[in-house]
Design a protein around this motif. Structure first.
Motif, PDB file in Angstrom:
ATOM      1  N   GLU A   1       5.002   0.299   3.951  1.00 36.28           N
ATOM      2  CA  GLU A   1       5.974   1.332   3.634  1.00 36.28           C
ATOM      3  C   GLU A   1       5.432   2.309   2.607  1.00 36.28           C
ATOM      4  O   GLU A   1       6.193   3.073   2.024  1.00 36.28           O
ATOM      5  CB  GLU A   1       7.272   0.687   3.159  1.00 36.28           C
ATOM      6  N   SER A   2       4.115   2.282   2.367  1.00 38.06           N
ATOM      7  CA  SER A   2       3.545   3.262   1.453  1.00 38.06           C
ATOM      8  C   SER A   2       3.557   4.619   2.141  1.00 38.06           C
ATOM      9  O   SER A   2       3.567   4.708   3.368  1.00 38.06           O
ATOM     10  CB  SER A   2       2.120   2.867   1.055  1.00 38.06           C
ATOM     11  N   ARG A   3       3.583   5.669   1.345  1.00 33.58           N
ATOM     12  CA  ARG A   3       3.552   7.004   1.918  1.00 33.58           C
ATOM     13  C   ARG A   3       2.931   7.962   0.918  1.00 33.58           C
ATOM     14  O   ARG A   3       3.004   7.753  -0.289  1.00 33.58           O
ATOM     15  CB  ARG A   3       4.937   7.483   2.315  1.00 33.58           C
ATOM     16  N   GLU A   4       2.325   9.014   1.442  1.00 34.02           N
ATOM     17  CA  GLU A   4       1.742  10.038   0.600  1.00 34.02           C
ATOM     18  C   GLU A   4       2.866  10.904   0.022  1.00 34.02           C
ATOM     19  O   GLU A   4       3.810  11.264   0.724  1.00 34.02           O
ATOM     20  CB  GLU A   4       0.764  10.904   1.391  1.00 34.02           C
ATOM     21  N   VAL A   5       2.736  11.206  -1.264  1.00 36.29           N
ATOM     22  CA  VAL A   5       3.696  12.067  -1.944  1.00 36.29           C
ATOM     23  C   VAL A   5       3.149  13.490  -1.898  1.00 36.29           C
ATOM     24  O   VAL A   5       2.016  13.736  -2.312  1.00 36.29           O
ATOM     25  CB  VAL A   5       3.914  11.616  -3.407  1.00 36.29           C
ATOM     26  N   THR A   6       3.937  14.403  -1.368  1.00 35.95           N
ATOM     27  CA  THR A   6       3.534  15.803  -1.246  1.00 35.95           C
ATOM     28  C   THR A   6       4.703  16.689  -1.673  1.00 35.95           C
ATOM     29  O   THR A   6       5.817  16.196  -1.932  1.00 35.95           O
ATOM     30  CB  THR A   6       3.160  16.149   0.212  1.00 35.95           C
ATOM     31  N   ASP A   7       4.459  17.995  -1.722  1.00 33.42           N
ATOM     32  CA  ASP A   7       5.554  18.927  -2.016  1.00 33.42           C
ATOM     33  C   ASP A   7       6.648  18.817  -0.955  1.00 33.42           C
ATOM     34  O   ASP A   7       7.838  18.942  -1.261  1.00 33.42           O
ATOM     35  CB  ASP A   7       5.042  20.367  -2.077  1.00 33.42           C
ATOM     36  N   GLN A   8       6.243  18.574   0.290  1.00 31.87           N
ATOM     37  CA  GLN A   8       7.197  18.456   1.387  1.00 31.87           C
ATOM     38  C   GLN A   8       7.857  17.067   1.437  1.00 31.87           C
ATOM     39  O   GLN A   8       8.909  16.897   2.036  1.00 31.87           O
ATOM     40  CB  GLN A   8       6.514  18.725   2.740  1.00 31.87           C
ATOM     41  N   ASN A   9       7.210  16.081   0.824  1.00 34.04           N
ATOM     42  CA  ASN A   9       7.695  14.707   0.836  1.00 34.04           C
ATOM     43  C   ASN A   9       7.620  14.151  -0.591  1.00 34.04           C
ATOM     44  O   ASN A   9       6.812  13.271  -0.886  1.00 34.04           O
ATOM     45  CB  ASN A   9       6.843  13.881   1.803  1.00 34.04           C
ATOM     46  N   PRO A  10       8.462  14.671  -1.513  1.00 32.12           N
ATOM     47  CA  PRO A  10       8.367  14.296  -2.927  1.00 32.12           C
ATOM     48  C   PRO A  10       8.956  12.924  -3.220  1.00 32.12           C
ATOM     49  O   PRO A  10       9.608  12.315  -2.366  1.00 32.12           O
ATOM     50  CB  PRO A  10       9.187  15.392  -3.613  1.00 32.12           C
ATOM     51  N   LEU A  11       8.719  12.465  -4.445  1.00 28.70           N
ATOM     52  CA  LEU A  11       9.380  11.250  -4.913  1.00 28.70           C
ATOM     53  C   LEU A  11      10.883  11.489  -4.950  1.00 28.70           C
ATOM     54  O   LEU A  11      11.335  12.592  -5.268  1.00 28.70           O
ATOM     55  CB  LEU A  11       8.882  10.877  -6.315  1.00 28.70           C
ATOM     56  N   ARG A  12      11.642  10.452  -4.612  1.00 28.22           N
ATOM     57  CA  ARG A  12      13.097  10.556  -4.595  1.00 28.22           C
ATOM     58  C   ARG A  12      13.668   9.645  -5.676  1.00 28.22           C
ATOM     59  O   ARG A  12      13.857   8.454  -5.459  1.00 28.22           O
ATOM     60  CB  ARG A  12      13.626  10.186  -3.212  1.00 28.22           C
TER      61      ARG A  12
ATOM     62  N   VAL B   1      -5.394   8.218  -5.027  1.00 31.44           N
ATOM     63  CA  VAL B   1      -6.554   7.895  -4.195  1.00 31.44           C
ATOM     64  C   VAL B   1      -7.462   9.109  -4.078  1.00 31.44           C
ATOM     65  O   VAL B   1      -7.247  10.120  -4.748  1.00 31.44           O
ATOM     66  CB  VAL B   1      -6.100   7.374  -2.806  1.00 31.44           C
ATOM     67  N   GLU B   2      -8.475   9.006  -3.211  1.00 34.27           N
ATOM     68  CA  GLU B   2      -9.474  10.060  -3.089  1.00 34.27           C
ATOM     69  C   GLU B   2      -8.842  11.438  -2.947  1.00 34.27           C
ATOM     70  O   GLU B   2      -7.741  11.584  -2.427  1.00 34.27           O
ATOM     71  CB  GLU B   2     -10.442   9.782  -1.931  1.00 34.27           C
ATOM     72  N   ASN B   3      -9.562  12.410  -3.476  1.00 35.70           N
ATOM     73  CA  ASN B   3      -9.143  13.819  -3.431  1.00 35.70           C
ATOM     74  C   ASN B   3      -7.822  14.077  -4.144  1.00 35.70           C
ATOM     75  O   ASN B   3      -7.111  15.011  -3.823  1.00 35.70           O
ATOM     76  CB  ASN B   3      -9.073  14.330  -1.990  1.00 35.70           C
ATOM     77  N   GLY B   4      -7.471  13.214  -5.112  1.00 36.72           N
ATOM     78  CA  GLY B   4      -6.281  13.425  -5.920  1.00 36.72           C
ATOM     79  C   GLY B   4      -4.960  13.195  -5.214  1.00 36.72           C
ATOM     80  O   GLY B   4      -3.909  13.568  -5.728  1.00 36.72           O
TER      81      GLY B   4
ATOM     82  N   ASN C   1     -10.404  -3.787  -4.725  1.00 37.99           N
ATOM     83  CA  ASN C   1     -10.281  -2.856  -3.605  1.00 37.99           C
ATOM     84  C   ASN C   1     -10.721  -1.437  -3.954  1.00 37.99           C
ATOM     85  O   ASN C   1     -10.306  -0.484  -3.308  1.00 37.99           O
ATOM     86  CB  ASN C   1      -8.839  -2.852  -3.085  1.00 37.99           C
ATOM     87  N   LEU C   2     -11.562  -1.306  -4.972  1.00 41.34           N
ATOM     88  CA  LEU C   2     -12.049   0.014  -5.358  1.00 41.34           C
ATOM     89  C   LEU C   2     -13.496   0.210  -4.914  1.00 41.34           C
ATOM     90  O   LEU C   2     -14.290  -0.724  -4.926  1.00 41.34           O
ATOM     91  CB  LEU C   2     -12.000   0.192  -6.882  1.00 41.34           C
ATOM     92  N   SER C   3     -13.802   1.434  -4.565  1.00 44.10           N
ATOM     93  CA  SER C   3     -15.189   1.823  -4.342  1.00 44.10           C
ATOM     94  C   SER C   3     -15.319   3.287  -4.715  1.00 44.10           C
ATOM     95  O   SER C   3     -14.461   4.095  -4.360  1.00 44.10           O
ATOM     96  CB  SER C   3     -15.623   1.588  -2.889  1.00 44.10           C
ATOM     97  N   GLY C   4     -16.343   3.605  -5.471  1.00 41.99           N
ATOM     98  CA  GLY C   4     -16.598   4.985  -5.848  1.00 41.99           C
ATOM     99  C   GLY C   4     -15.635   5.544  -6.869  1.00 41.99           C
ATOM    100  O   GLY C   4     -15.560   6.753  -7.046  1.00 41.99           O
ATOM    101  N   GLY C   5     -14.912   4.696  -7.576  1.00 46.55           N
ATOM    102  CA  GLY C   5     -13.983   5.172  -8.596  1.00 46.55           C
ATOM    103  C   GLY C   5     -14.641   5.239  -9.965  1.00 46.55           C
ATOM    104  O   GLY C   5     -15.823   4.926 -10.131  1.00 46.55           O
ATOM    105  N   LYS C   6     -13.883   5.641 -10.943  1.00 46.82           N
ATOM    106  CA  LYS C   6     -14.362   5.716 -12.324  1.00 46.82           C
ATOM    107  C   LYS C   6     -13.806   4.530 -13.101  1.00 46.82           C
ATOM    108  O   LYS C   6     -12.644   4.150 -12.931  1.00 46.82           O
ATOM    109  CB  LYS C   6     -13.920   7.017 -12.970  1.00 46.82           C
TER     110      LYS C   6
END
Length: 150
Positions: free
Chosen positions: A4-15, A28-31, A81-86
């Motif tokens: 049930e995870s989902r990407e948060v976007t301007d069109q699909n904001p946190l509720r 995650v990657e690319n912010g 579960n990380l790869s390529g992170g800081k």
């Protein structure tokens, strides 16, 4: 378990009216910001975790590394579960705290890699390799370190 995870976007904001807050998110990657479903949204990092998240071609599954007492906080090592992170400073409070959370599973000390490696429970190095986007020579080299201690 459904994912049930989902990407948060301007069109699909946190509720917020549904109890969705930034503290329930992962970046995650690319912010990109992803809202995590319960129960993983309530899990915190520990250098001495009592669970790990397994990914096997579908939703994450929370698997206990040891018996978990009623009321005990569920924790996992974010590095698994990380790869390529800081890396970042760790303040988990565990007696086994490493002081830094590596941004990559293979930057963990070898004894922790062997301890946390889901493949040691499933018998398949491919399971962790596919979940971390490792393949080919990089995975073979990392697997050799775990097996041979090189």
């Amino acid at each position: 378990m459904r994912d049930e995870s989902r990407e948060v976007t301007d069109q699909n904001p946190l509720r917020k009216e549904l109890g969705e807050y930034e503290r329930h998110c992962d970046w995650v990657e690319n912010g990109r910001q992803v809202l995590l479903p319960p129960p993983d949204r309530y899990m915190n990092h520990s250098c001495d975790p009592n669970t790990y998240l397994a990914f096997h071609g579908g939703p994450a599954t929370i698997i206990a590394l040891r018996a978990v007492r009623r009321g005990e906080e569920l924790t996992n090592s974010y590095s698994v579960n990380l790869s390529g992170g800081k890396a970042w400073d760790c303040k988990c409070g565990s007696e086994r705290c490493l002081g830094r959370v590596p941004g990559n599973f293979f930057e963990l000390p070898l004894d922790r890699q062997a301890e946390f490696c889901p493949c040691s429970r499933t018998g398949s190095y491919r399971s962790i390799a596919s979940s971390m986007s490792y393949s080919g020579a990089a995975w073979a080299a990392a697997r050799g370190k775990l097996i041979d201690g090189r």
